[in-house]
Design a protein around this motif. Sequence first.
Motif, PDB file in Angstrom:
ATOM      1  N   GLU A 147       2.113   6.575  -6.945  1.00  0.00           N
ATOM      2  CA  GLU A 147       1.101   7.527  -7.416  1.00  0.00           C
ATOM      3  C   GLU A 147       1.589   8.968  -7.268  1.00  0.00           C
ATOM      4  OE1 GLU A 147      -2.346   6.312  -5.200  1.00  0.00           O
ATOM      5  OE2 GLU A 147      -2.948   4.892  -6.770  1.00  0.00           O
ATOM      6  N   ARG A 148       2.299   9.241  -6.184  1.00  0.00           N
ATOM      7  CA  ARG A 148       2.854  10.583  -5.980  1.00  0.00           C
ATOM      8  C   ARG A 148       3.909  10.898  -7.040  1.00  0.00           C
ATOM      9  NH1 ARG A 148       5.931  12.756  -0.609  1.00  0.00           N
ATOM     10  NH2 ARG A 148       6.280  14.847  -1.389  1.00  0.00           N
ATOM     11  N   VAL A 149       4.757   9.933  -7.343  1.00  0.00           N
ATOM     12  CA  VAL A 149       5.773  10.114  -8.388  1.00  0.00           C
ATOM     13  C   VAL A 149       5.096  10.408  -9.718  1.00  0.00           C
ATOM     14  CG1 VAL A 149       7.533   8.914  -9.752  1.00  0.00           C
ATOM     15  CG2 VAL A 149       7.578   8.769  -7.261  1.00  0.00           C
ATOM     16  N   LEU A 150       4.061   9.645 -10.055  1.00  0.00           N
ATOM     17  CA  LEU A 150       3.362   9.860 -11.318  1.00  0.00           C
ATOM     18  C   LEU A 150       2.730  11.248 -11.384  1.00  0.00           C
ATOM     19  CD1 LEU A 150       1.699   6.395 -11.861  1.00  0.00           C
ATOM     20  CD2 LEU A 150       3.578   7.395 -13.167  1.00  0.00           C
ATOM     21  N   LYS A 151       2.264  11.727 -10.264  1.00  0.00           N
ATOM     22  CA  LYS A 151       1.623  13.038 -10.220  1.00  0.00           C
ATOM     23  C   LYS A 151       2.651  14.172 -10.331  1.00  0.00           C
ATOM     24  CE  LYS A 151      -2.100  14.312  -7.627  1.00  0.00           C
ATOM     25  NZ  LYS A 151      -2.852  14.498  -6.377  1.00  0.00           N
ATOM     26  N   GLU A 152       3.774  14.024  -9.641  1.00  0.00           N
ATOM     27  CA  GLU A 152       4.737  15.119  -9.527  1.00  0.00           C
ATOM     28  C   GLU A 152       5.901  15.054 -10.515  1.00  0.00           C
ATOM     29  OE1 GLU A 152       5.931  15.430  -5.438  1.00  0.00           O
ATOM     30  OE2 GLU A 152       3.851  15.611  -4.752  1.00  0.00           O
ATOM     31  N   LEU A 153       6.168  13.900 -11.090  1.00  0.00           N
ATOM     32  CA  LEU A 153       7.337  13.752 -11.955  1.00  0.00           C
ATOM     33  C   LEU A 153       6.967  13.233 -13.342  1.00  0.00           C
ATOM     34  CD1 LEU A 153       9.768  12.229  -9.315  1.00  0.00           C
ATOM     35  CD2 LEU A 153       9.669  14.584 -10.086  1.00  0.00           C
ATOM     36  N   GLN A 154       5.884  13.749 -13.881  1.00  0.00           N
ATOM     37  CA  GLN A 154       5.434  13.328 -15.206  1.00  0.00           C
ATOM     38  C   GLN A 154       6.503  13.632 -16.252  1.00  0.00           C
ATOM     39  OE1 GLN A 154       1.694  15.127 -16.119  1.00  0.00           O
ATOM     40  NE2 GLN A 154       0.653  14.139 -14.425  1.00  0.00           N
ATOM     41  N   GLY A 155       6.671  12.692 -17.180  1.00  0.00           N
ATOM     42  CA  GLY A 155       7.601  12.886 -18.277  1.00  0.00           C
ATOM     43  C   GLY A 155       9.057  12.614 -17.941  1.00  0.00           C
ATOM     44  N   THR A 156       9.328  12.106 -16.750  1.00  0.00           N
ATOM     45  CA  THR A 156      10.699  11.793 -16.363  1.00  0.00           C
ATOM     46  C   THR A 156      10.899  10.272 -16.373  1.00  0.00           C
ATOM     47  OG1 THR A 156      10.260  11.585 -13.998  1.00  0.00           O
ATOM     48  CG2 THR A 156      10.707  13.815 -14.825  1.00  0.00           C
ATOM     49  N   PRO A 157      12.159   9.817 -16.365  1.00  0.00           N
ATOM     50  CA  PRO A 157      12.389   8.368 -16.310  1.00  0.00           C
ATOM     51  C   PRO A 157      11.782   7.705 -15.069  1.00  0.00           C
ATOM     52  CG  PRO A 157      14.387   9.490 -16.988  1.00  0.00           C
ATOM     53  CD  PRO A 157      13.403  10.562 -16.577  1.00  0.00           C
ATOM     54  N   ALA A 158      11.598   8.457 -14.005  1.00  0.00           N
ATOM     55  CA  ALA A 158      11.008   7.903 -12.780  1.00  0.00           C
ATOM     56  C   ALA A 158       9.575   7.433 -13.011  1.00  0.00           C
ATOM     57  CB  ALA A 158      11.049   8.941 -11.666  1.00  0.00           C
ATOM     58  N   GLU A 159       8.949   7.947 -14.035  1.00  0.00           N
ATOM     59  CA  GLU A 159       7.581   7.563 -14.365  1.00  0.00           C
ATOM     60  C   GLU A 159       7.492   6.059 -14.664  1.00  0.00           C
ATOM     61  OE1 GLU A 159       4.424  10.137 -16.844  1.00  0.00           O
ATOM     62  OE2 GLU A 159       6.144   9.455 -17.993  1.00  0.00           O
ATOM     63  N   ILE A 160       8.454   5.529 -15.387  1.00  0.00           N
ATOM     64  CA  ILE A 160       8.459   4.108 -15.723  1.00  0.00           C
ATOM     65  C   ILE A 160       8.650   3.269 -14.464  1.00  0.00           C
ATOM     66  CG2 ILE A 160       9.666   2.290 -17.014  1.00  0.00           C
ATOM     67  CD1 ILE A 160       7.903   4.145 -18.734  1.00  0.00           C
ATOM     68  N   ASP A 161       9.559   3.705 -13.585  1.00  0.00           N
ATOM     69  CA  ASP A 161       9.752   3.000 -12.314  1.00  0.00           C
ATOM     70  C   ASP A 161       8.448   2.964 -11.521  1.00  0.00           C
ATOM     71  OD1 ASP A 161      12.799   2.459 -11.869  1.00  0.00           O
ATOM     72  OD2 ASP A 161      12.695   4.474 -12.678  1.00  0.00           O
ATOM     73  N   ILE A 209       0.842  -1.199   0.000  1.00  0.00           N
ATOM     74  CA  ILE A 209       0.000   0.000   0.000  1.00  0.00           C
ATOM     75  C   ILE A 209       0.876   1.249   0.000  1.00  0.00           C
ATOM     76  CG2 ILE A 209      -1.772   1.305   1.246  1.00  0.00           C
ATOM     77  CD1 ILE A 209      -2.798  -1.311   0.015  1.00  0.00           C
ATOM     78  N   SER A 210       1.913   1.259   0.814  1.00  0.00           N
ATOM     79  CA  SER A 210       2.829   2.398   0.854  1.00  0.00           C
ATOM     80  C   SER A 210       3.546   2.560  -0.482  1.00  0.00           C
ATOM     81  CB  SER A 210       3.847   2.235   1.977  1.00  0.00           C
ATOM     82  OG  SER A 210       3.193   2.240   3.228  1.00  0.00           O
ATOM     83  N   LEU A 246       5.388   3.124 -12.591  1.00  0.00           N
ATOM     84  CA  LEU A 246       4.445   2.194 -13.219  1.00  0.00           C
ATOM     85  C   LEU A 246       4.805   0.747 -12.889  1.00  0.00           C
ATOM     86  CD1 LEU A 246       4.065   3.957 -16.649  1.00  0.00           C
ATOM     87  CD2 LEU A 246       2.245   3.650 -14.951  1.00  0.00           C
ATOM     88  N   MET A 247       6.099   0.445 -12.861  1.00  0.00           N
ATOM     89  CA  MET A 247       6.545  -0.892 -12.504  1.00  0.00           C
ATOM     90  C   MET A 247       6.190  -1.217 -11.053  1.00  0.00           C
ATOM     91  SD  MET A 247      10.189  -0.766 -14.527  1.00  0.00           S
ATOM     92  CE  MET A 247      10.862  -2.229 -13.771  1.00  0.00           C
ATOM     93  N   VAL A 248       6.343  -0.242 -10.173  1.00  0.00           N
ATOM     94  CA  VAL A 248       5.989  -0.425  -8.762  1.00  0.00           C
ATOM     95  C   VAL A 248       4.483  -0.652  -8.627  1.00  0.00           C
ATOM     96  CG1 VAL A 248       5.844   0.745  -6.523  1.00  0.00           C
ATOM     97  CG2 VAL A 248       7.970   0.829  -7.842  1.00  0.00           C
ATOM     98  N   LEU A 249       3.688   0.141  -9.344  1.00  0.00           N
ATOM     99  CA  LEU A 249       2.232  -0.037  -9.287  1.00  0.00           C
ATOM    100  C   LEU A 249       1.827  -1.429  -9.760  1.00  0.00           C
ATOM    101  CD1 LEU A 249       0.728   3.328 -10.590  1.00  0.00           C
ATOM    102  CD2 LEU A 249       0.615   2.398  -8.277  1.00  0.00           C
ATOM    103  N   GLU A 250       2.377  -1.850 -10.884  1.00  0.00           N
ATOM    104  CA  GLU A 250       2.020  -3.152 -11.441  1.00  0.00           C
ATOM    105  C   GLU A 250       2.373  -4.269 -10.462  1.00  0.00           C
ATOM    106  OE1 GLU A 250       2.337  -6.896 -13.236  1.00  0.00           O
ATOM    107  OE2 GLU A 250       4.161  -5.779 -12.779  1.00  0.00           O
TER     108      GLU A 250
END
Length: 68
Positions: A15-29, A8-9, A31-35
Amino acid sequence: YMRREAWISAIQRAERVLKELQGTPAEIDALMVLERSYSELGLEELAETPRSILAANPDREPAVLERK
């Protein structure tokens, strides 16, 4: 969070990374964490969204994690 299996954490952080760091390589990480986190929780329907986004972007590399 993933090493401690705090799924859950991990989801909240991703979700916070996706919201605040859109368009960066961290976005893929993120998504991998969410999956992975959704899958570990048995929420396969929710895991499908990040899985399909990752599949649609095979050329984008994660910043930290290794892609399977």
